[in-house]
Design a protein around this motif. Structure first.
Motif, PDB file in Angstrom:
ATOM      1  N   ARG A  70       0.836  -1.206   0.000  1.00  0.00           N
ATOM      2  CA  ARG A  70       0.000   0.000   0.000  1.00  0.00           C
ATOM      3  C   ARG A  70       0.865   1.248   0.000  1.00  0.00           C
ATOM      4  NH1 ARG A  70      -4.497  -1.923   4.417  1.00  0.00           N
ATOM      5  NH2 ARG A  70      -5.744  -3.154   2.968  1.00  0.00           N
ATOM      6  N   LYS A  71       1.934   1.213   0.789  1.00  0.00           N
ATOM      7  CA  LYS A  71       2.843   2.357   0.851  1.00  0.00           C
ATOM      8  C   LYS A  71       3.484   2.596  -0.516  1.00  0.00           C
ATOM      9  CE  LYS A  71       6.958   3.976   3.291  1.00  0.00           C
ATOM     10  NZ  LYS A  71       8.011   3.604   4.241  1.00  0.00           N
ATOM     11  N   GLU A  72       3.942   1.516  -1.161  1.00  0.00           N
ATOM     12  CA  GLU A  72       4.540   1.653  -2.487  1.00  0.00           C
ATOM     13  C   GLU A  72       3.517   2.172  -3.496  1.00  0.00           C
ATOM     14  OE1 GLU A  72       6.368  -2.024  -3.643  1.00  0.00           O
ATOM     15  OE2 GLU A  72       7.761  -1.987  -1.939  1.00  0.00           O
ATOM     16  N   ALA A  73       2.296   1.664  -3.424  1.00  0.00           N
ATOM     17  CA  ALA A  73       1.245   2.130  -4.342  1.00  0.00           C
ATOM     18  C   ALA A  73       0.975   3.616  -4.122  1.00  0.00           C
ATOM     19  CB  ALA A  73      -0.032   1.323  -4.141  1.00  0.00           C
ATOM     20  N   TYR A  74       0.924   4.044  -2.858  1.00  0.00           N
ATOM     21  CA  TYR A  74       0.710   5.456  -2.550  1.00  0.00           C
ATOM     22  C   TYR A  74       1.859   6.297  -3.103  1.00  0.00           C
ATOM     23  CZ  TYR A  74      -0.034   9.705   0.143  1.00  0.00           C
ATOM     24  OH  TYR A  74      -0.222  11.008   0.502  1.00  0.00           O
ATOM     25  N   GLU A  78       1.591   9.214  -5.834  1.00  0.00           N
ATOM     26  CA  GLU A  78       2.102  10.562  -5.568  1.00  0.00           C
ATOM     27  C   GLU A  78       3.136  10.962  -6.615  1.00  0.00           C
ATOM     28  OE1 GLU A  78       1.069  12.904  -3.424  1.00  0.00           O
ATOM     29  OE2 GLU A  78      -0.543  11.487  -3.018  1.00  0.00           O
ATOM     30  N   GLN A  79       3.988  10.010  -6.990  1.00  0.00           N
ATOM     31  CA  GLN A  79       5.000  10.295  -8.009  1.00  0.00           C
ATOM     32  C   GLN A  79       4.310  10.601  -9.345  1.00  0.00           C
ATOM     33  OE1 GLN A  79       7.699   7.051  -8.723  1.00  0.00           O
ATOM     34  NE2 GLN A  79       9.212   8.349  -9.675  1.00  0.00           N
ATOM     35  N   SER A  80       3.269   9.845  -9.665  1.00  0.00           N
ATOM     36  CA  SER A  80       2.523  10.097 -10.903  1.00  0.00           C
ATOM     37  C   SER A  80       1.868  11.471 -10.880  1.00  0.00           C
ATOM     38  CB  SER A  80       1.454   9.019 -11.105  1.00  0.00           C
ATOM     39  OG  SER A  80       2.041   7.761 -11.265  1.00  0.00           O
ATOM     40  N   ARG A  81       1.313  11.831  -9.719  1.00  0.00           N
ATOM     41  CA  ARG A  81       0.706  13.164  -9.605  1.00  0.00           C
ATOM     42  C   ARG A  81       1.745  14.252  -9.804  1.00  0.00           C
ATOM     43  NH1 ARG A  81      -3.043  12.117  -4.294  1.00  0.00           N
ATOM     44  NH2 ARG A  81      -4.674  10.952  -5.359  1.00  0.00           N
TER      45      ARG A  81
END
Length: 161
Positions: A70-74, A78-81
Motif C-alpha cells: 500500500r505504501k509503495e502504491a501510494y 504521488e509520483q505520478s501526480r
C-alpha cells in the motif's frame, strides 16, 4: 449369616492371582499404550501450538507485506501526480513561450509593414509635394530646392506619424 473362611480365602487368593496376571499381562501393555497415546496427544498439541505460532507469524508478515505494498502504491500515485503536474506546468510554460514568440514576431511584422508603409507614403508625399510646389511656384524647381522642400515636408509628416 456365617462367614465361610474357606470361600473367603479362596476368593482373596483368586483375586490376588487374577491381579498378578492382569498386572503382568494386561495392565502393563494397557498402561504403555495409554502412555504412548498420552505422549502422542501431547506431541500433537505441541505441534498444533507450533503451527499456530507459525501461522500467526506468517499472518503478521502478510500484514506487513500488504502495508508495504500500500505504501509503495501510494508513493507511485504521488509520483505520478507530481510527474503529471510537472508535465502540465511544462506544457503551459512552452505554450506561453510560443505565444510570446508569436506575439513578438507579429509585432516585428507590424513594425516592418509600418516602416514600409511610411517609406512608401514618404515617396508618394515627396512626389506630391514636388508637384504641389511646382504648381504653387508655377515654375520649375531645381533639384536642390526640391530635396529641401521634400525633406521639410517629410519632417512635418514624420512628426505627425
Amino acid at each position: 449369616m456365617t462367614i465361610v473362611w474357606e470361600s473367603t480365602l479362596i476368593a482373596i487368593l483368586s483375586f490376588l492371582v487374577l491381579y498378578w496376571l492382569l498386572n503382568k499381562y494386561a495392565f502393563g501393555p494397557l498402561f504403555s499404550i495409554m502412555e504412548k497415546r498420552r505422549e502422542h496427544v501431547l506431541g500433537e498439541m505441541q505441534e498444533a501450538e507450533k503451527n499456530r505460532a507459525e501461522s500467526a507469524k506468517l499472518m503478521e508478515e502478510q500484514k506487513l507485506a500488504i502495508q508495504e505494498a500500500r505504501k509503495e502504491a501510494y508513493e507511485i500515485i504521488e509520483q505520478s501526480r507530481a510527474t503529471s503536474a510537472k508535465q502540465a506546468d511544462d506544457i503551459v510554460r512552452v505554450a506561453k513561450e510560443e505565444a510570446s514568440k508569436l506575439k513578438e514576431d507579429a509585432l516585428k511584422d507590424i513594425e516592418n509593414e509600418k516602416t514600409k508603409a511610411i517609406a512608401a507614403l514618404r515617396g508618394e508625399v515627396g512626389g506630391l509635394s514636388v508637384k504641389i510646389a511646382s504648381k504653387i511656384l508655377e515654375k520649375q524647381v531645381d533639384e536642390k530646392q526640391q530635396e529641401e522642400l521634400v525633406d521639410q515636408y517629410l519632417k512635418k509628416v514624420g512628426g505627425k506619424l
